[in-house]
Structure formats: structure tokens, C-alpha cells
Design an enzyme around this catalytic site. Sequence first.
Site, short mmCIF file in Angstrom:
data_model
loop_
_atom_site.label_atom_id
_atom_site.label_comp_id
_atom_site.label_asym_id
_atom_site.label_seq_id
_atom_site.Cartn_x
_atom_site.Cartn_y
_atom_site.Cartn_z
N ARG A 127 -8.10 3.90 -5.15
CA ARG A 127 -9.26 4.33 -4.37
C ARG A 127 -9.29 6.05 -4.04
O ARG A 127 -10.41 6.55 -4.65
CB ARG A 127 -8.89 3.90 -2.94
CG ARG A 127 -10.08 4.15 -1.70
CD ARG A 127 -9.44 3.61 -0.53
NE ARG A 127 -8.23 4.38 0.00
CZ ARG A 127 -8.37 5.50 0.82
NH1 ARG A 127 -9.56 5.94 1.31
NH2 ARG A 127 -7.02 6.16 1.13
N LYS A 128 -8.27 6.55 -3.77
CA LYS A 128 -8.16 8.35 -3.79
C LYS A 128 -6.81 8.54 -4.42
O LYS A 128 -6.75 9.61 -5.12
CB LYS A 128 -8.19 8.50 -2.25
CG LYS A 128 -9.65 8.49 -1.71
CD LYS A 128 -9.82 9.68 -0.38
CE LYS A 128 -11.17 9.63 0.08
NZ LYS A 128 -11.02 10.34 1.52
N GLY A 129 -5.87 8.03 -3.93
CA GLY A 129 -4.39 8.63 -4.56
C GLY A 129 -3.95 9.74 -4.19
O GLY A 129 -3.48 10.51 -4.78
N TYR A 168 6.05 8.04 -2.08
CA TYR A 168 4.69 8.14 -2.50
C TYR A 168 4.58 9.58 -2.69
O TYR A 168 4.07 10.19 -3.82
CB TYR A 168 3.87 7.46 -1.88
CG TYR A 168 2.17 7.68 -2.34
CD1 TYR A 168 1.79 6.54 -3.12
CD2 TYR A 168 1.58 8.44 -1.97
CE1 TYR A 168 0.49 6.58 -3.62
CE2 TYR A 168 0.29 8.83 -2.25
CZ TYR A 168 -0.23 7.70 -3.23
OH TYR A 168 -1.67 7.86 -3.74
N SER A 209 -5.15 3.32 3.64
CA SER A 209 -5.28 2.31 2.48
C SER A 209 -5.49 1.05 2.74
O SER A 209 -6.20 0.21 1.81
CB SER A 209 -3.73 2.73 1.47
OG SER A 209 -4.09 2.14 0.25
N LYS A 258 0.90 -1.21 0.02
CA LYS A 258 0.05 0.07 -0.11
C LYS A 258 0.82 1.37 0.10
O LYS A 258 0.34 2.38 0.17
CB LYS A 258 -1.14 0.02 1.11
CG LYS A 258 -1.98 -1.27 1.14
CD LYS A 258 -2.46 -1.86 0.04
CE LYS A 258 -3.41 -1.08 -0.61
NZ LYS A 258 -3.77 -1.62 -1.95
N TRP A 266 0.35 -7.27 -13.37
CA TRP A 266 1.21 -8.44 -12.64
C TRP A 266 2.09 -9.20 -13.31
O TRP A 266 2.84 -9.86 -12.90
CB TRP A 266 0.05 -9.26 -11.93
CG TRP A 266 -0.89 -9.73 -12.62
CD1 TRP A 266 -0.95 -10.85 -13.35
CD2 TRP A 266 -2.21 -9.34 -13.03
NE1 TRP A 266 -2.02 -11.24 -14.06
CE2 TRP A 266 -2.96 -10.32 -13.82
CE3 TRP A 266 -2.95 -8.23 -12.63
CZ2 TRP A 266 -4.33 -9.96 -14.34
CZ3 TRP A 266 -4.30 -7.97 -13.10
CH2 TRP A 266 -4.86 -8.83 -13.94
N PHE A 320 -2.95 9.03 -11.51
CA PHE A 320 -3.97 8.02 -10.96
C PHE A 320 -5.16 8.06 -11.94
O PHE A 320 -5.59 6.73 -12.19
CB PHE A 320 -4.55 9.04 -9.86
CG PHE A 320 -5.51 8.33 -9.09
CD1 PHE A 320 -5.12 7.32 -8.11
CD2 PHE A 320 -6.86 8.49 -9.16
CE1 PHE A 320 -6.12 6.64 -7.54
CE2 PHE A 320 -7.86 7.93 -8.26
CZ PHE A 320 -7.41 7.01 -7.50
N TRP A 376 5.84 -10.21 -9.27
CA TRP A 376 6.21 -10.11 -8.01
C TRP A 376 7.27 -11.29 -8.01
O TRP A 376 6.86 -12.34 -8.33
CB TRP A 376 5.04 -10.33 -7.15
CG TRP A 376 4.51 -9.04 -6.41
CD1 TRP A 376 4.77 -8.48 -5.40
CD2 TRP A 376 3.46 -8.31 -6.97
NE1 TRP A 376 3.96 -7.34 -5.03
CE2 TRP A 376 3.13 -7.28 -6.20
CE3 TRP A 376 2.60 -8.67 -7.95
CZ2 TRP A 376 2.30 -6.52 -6.37
CZ3 TRP A 376 1.73 -7.73 -8.52
CH2 TRP A 376 1.40 -6.56 -7.62
N HIS A 386 7.62 -7.34 -2.30
CA HIS A 386 7.44 -6.86 -0.86
C HIS A 386 8.12 -7.54 0.37
O HIS A 386 8.17 -7.25 1.37
CB HIS A 386 5.84 -7.35 -0.58
CG HIS A 386 4.80 -6.48 -1.24
ND1 HIS A 386 4.65 -5.19 -1.59
CD2 HIS A 386 3.64 -7.08 -1.81
CE1 HIS A 386 3.52 -5.05 -2.00
NE2 HIS A 386 2.93 -5.92 -2.28
P1 A3P Z 1 -5.14 4.85 -1.66
O1 A3P Z 1 -5.79 3.58 -1.40
O2 A3P Z 1 -4.82 5.79 -0.59
O3 A3P Z 1 -6.00 5.53 -2.54
P2 A3P Z 1 -0.15 -0.58 -3.62
O4 A3P Z 1 0.03 -0.38 -5.09
O5 A3P Z 1 0.94 -0.38 -2.90
O6 A3P Z 1 -1.11 -1.64 -3.13
O7 A3P Z 1 -0.72 1.18 -3.12
C1 A3P Z 1 -2.04 1.27 -3.19
C2 A3P Z 1 -2.20 2.77 -3.15
O8 A3P Z 1 -1.47 3.61 -4.06
C3 A3P Z 1 -3.68 3.23 -3.33
O9 A3P Z 1 -3.65 4.42 -2.34
C4 A3P Z 1 -3.71 3.69 -4.55
O10 A3P Z 1 -4.85 4.65 -5.07
C5 A3P Z 1 -2.37 4.29 -4.90
N1 A3P Z 1 -2.08 4.69 -6.22
C6 A3P Z 1 -1.87 3.59 -7.20
N2 A3P Z 1 -1.63 4.41 -8.45
C7 A3P Z 1 -1.49 5.58 -8.00
C8 A3P Z 1 -1.21 7.02 -9.02
N3 A3P Z 1 -0.91 6.86 -10.15
N4 A3P Z 1 -1.29 8.02 -8.47
C9 A3P Z 1 -1.62 8.11 -7.08
N5 A3P Z 1 -1.84 7.09 -6.19
C10 A3P Z 1 -1.74 5.74 -6.56
#
Ligand code: A3P
Length: 285
Positions: free
Chosen positions: A246-248, A182, A127, A42, A70, A218, A75, A97
Site C-alpha cells: 500500500r504505502k510502506g 518496522y 494498515s 500488519k 507463503w 518496497f 505460517w 502470528h
Molecule cells: P502499509 O499498509 O502501511 O503500506 P504485513 O506483512 O504484516 O501484513 O504488513 C503489511 C505492511 O507492511 C503494509 O504496510 C506494507 O506496505 C508493508 N510492507 C511490506 N513490505 C514492505 C517493504 N519492503 N518496505 C516497507 N513496507 C513494507
Amino acid sequence: SPQYIQFHDILVPSQAHSRESLEYAQNFSVEDTDVLAVTYPKSGTIWMQEILPLVLNEGDLTPIRTIPNWDRAPWLEETRLAVVVDQLKSPRALVTHLPYGLMPPSFHTSKAKAIYVMRNPMDILVSSYYFHQMAAFLEDPGTFDEFMDKFLEGRVMFGKWTDHVKSWRGSDLGDRIMFITYEELVEDLPASVRRISAFTGKNLDEDTVQTIAKNCTFSSMKSNQMSNFSLVPKTYMDHDKSPFFRKGVVGDWKNHFSSEQVSRFAAVIRKELEGASFSLPWSLE
Ligand code: A3P
């Protein structure tokens, strides 16, 4: 719990991982030209999984239009790697990870590079809380307060956030590792793409940098079915419960933490990082 496999001192989800895949990762031959995107879950894994192959292939958009994320940058520890390994083009982009201590021996003896993406752990918690609601392969997170305790105690996939960060920050990889947050990616994506291309020895022209940045926003990723996990069954990820994209944003924790939770969280993180050789780029309050 049947949802997790105990692997040394951490838990990994038994969906996508198996004893065999973890063993395969340990025996994997990392190549000198490989670049690994390393994250605690996350922290922006899928984001770096999108950016890195585009930098390494110098902005060729074909893979992000034709290959699911993927399989583009698999991974290291997951079962898919063995299936697609022969289709990966050099220089290969991989994702992991794993904490530093569980990386395969060939990583240590190679010249492979690592890009470690860090994110404010308060936003990671939020997240992850939503991710646990939508991902059927993870247990129900319970209340936010209960989930915070689990997270702080490391009773979550890939263990304690602080252990993960300490392991990679304390690595002796020298110029084989680059740290990025991030928050930096959110703040200035083209500048981040430039940093990544310099680190990986790709001298991308400004048009290519802009093309990559534009395709890794995003909204671009959220609407790309090769990147947004819409191809996986609803019984695996239910985007109606909470979308993967979700929000980014930075700082959504402010909408979720009470002031008591802020103090409790910050106190544990500070204690865990006492004596660490690095300081966090965020104020935990
Ligand atoms: P949120 O849940 O806060 O929106 P991971 O890829 O490590 O699982 O992390 C997921 C998180 O990265 C999520 O955060 C997701 O929205 C965010 N994310 C993925 N791509 C993104 C992008 N291009 N810009 C901003 N946030 C991004």
C-alpha cells in the site's frame, strides 16, 4: 462470525486456518535450526518473510523468483504448512502470528530462534483498516472510528495488539529472541539485514547484505509477483480496492487520526501497558 475461528482467547481467519491446521501447529516439531518471524498482523510480516529466507540461504535469489512467499516461509498456523513442509530446506524459515502462549511445546524445548517485528500500533491500525477493505476473508471494517474501537478491544484477528506484544516481550527466550521494529527496517534496511544475519549466525559478506537489501525494498517486493500476492484470486485479495503493498511508510497514521482519536488510542494503549517491563520506542502522539 463464520469468518473467524475462535482459538483459545483469540480469533483467527477461517480462510487459510482450520481446526486441523491449528492442531497441526500445536503438534509441529520445531527444529533447533528453525528461525521464526513473529508478528502481530500488519507489522511487516511479509517483509520479514522475504528477508529471513534470503539471510538463511545466504542470498540465493532463486526462491524469491520461483516460490510464492507463503510457501517459502510458511505460517506455522496455516493450512499450507502441512502441504509444503517436506520441501523446506534447513535451516527453515517460518512465520507466525501466534501469541507466545499459544506456541507449540516443541518450540519451547527446542533451540529455535524468533525474530519479533514490532510496529507503531497507530500505523498498524491504518494498515489493517485498508487490509480489511481488500481482503475478502476479513469483515468490512466499517468506519475508521468503529474499526479503532474493535482494534482496541481486540475484536480483530489475533486479538489485542498489546497482549501480543506483552506476551513476546515477556517471554523468557533470552538470546533465542531478537526484537526489531518496522521503523528500523524502513530507516536502514542493510543494517537490519546485518543484525538479522548476526542473530542467525550467518556471517554474510557486504555484497550479499546489499543484494538482500536491494531485493527486499518496497518497490522490489511490490513488483515481484512471487511476493506481491498478485497470484491470489481477486475474490481473496482485491488489490484494486487497496494494494497489499500500500504505502510502506512510517507515520501514515497522521493522515488518518483526528486529535480526539490520537488521545483515545494512546490512553488505551498506555493503560494496557501499565507495569509492563518494556517501553515503546514510539511516542503515541
Ligand atoms: P502499509 O499498509 O502501511 O503500506 P504485513 O506483512 O504484516 O501484513 O504488513 C503489511 C505492511 O507492511 C503494509 O504496510 C506494507 O506496505 C508493508 N510492507 C511490506 N513490505 C514492505 C517493504 N519492503 N518496505 C516497507 N513496507 C513494507
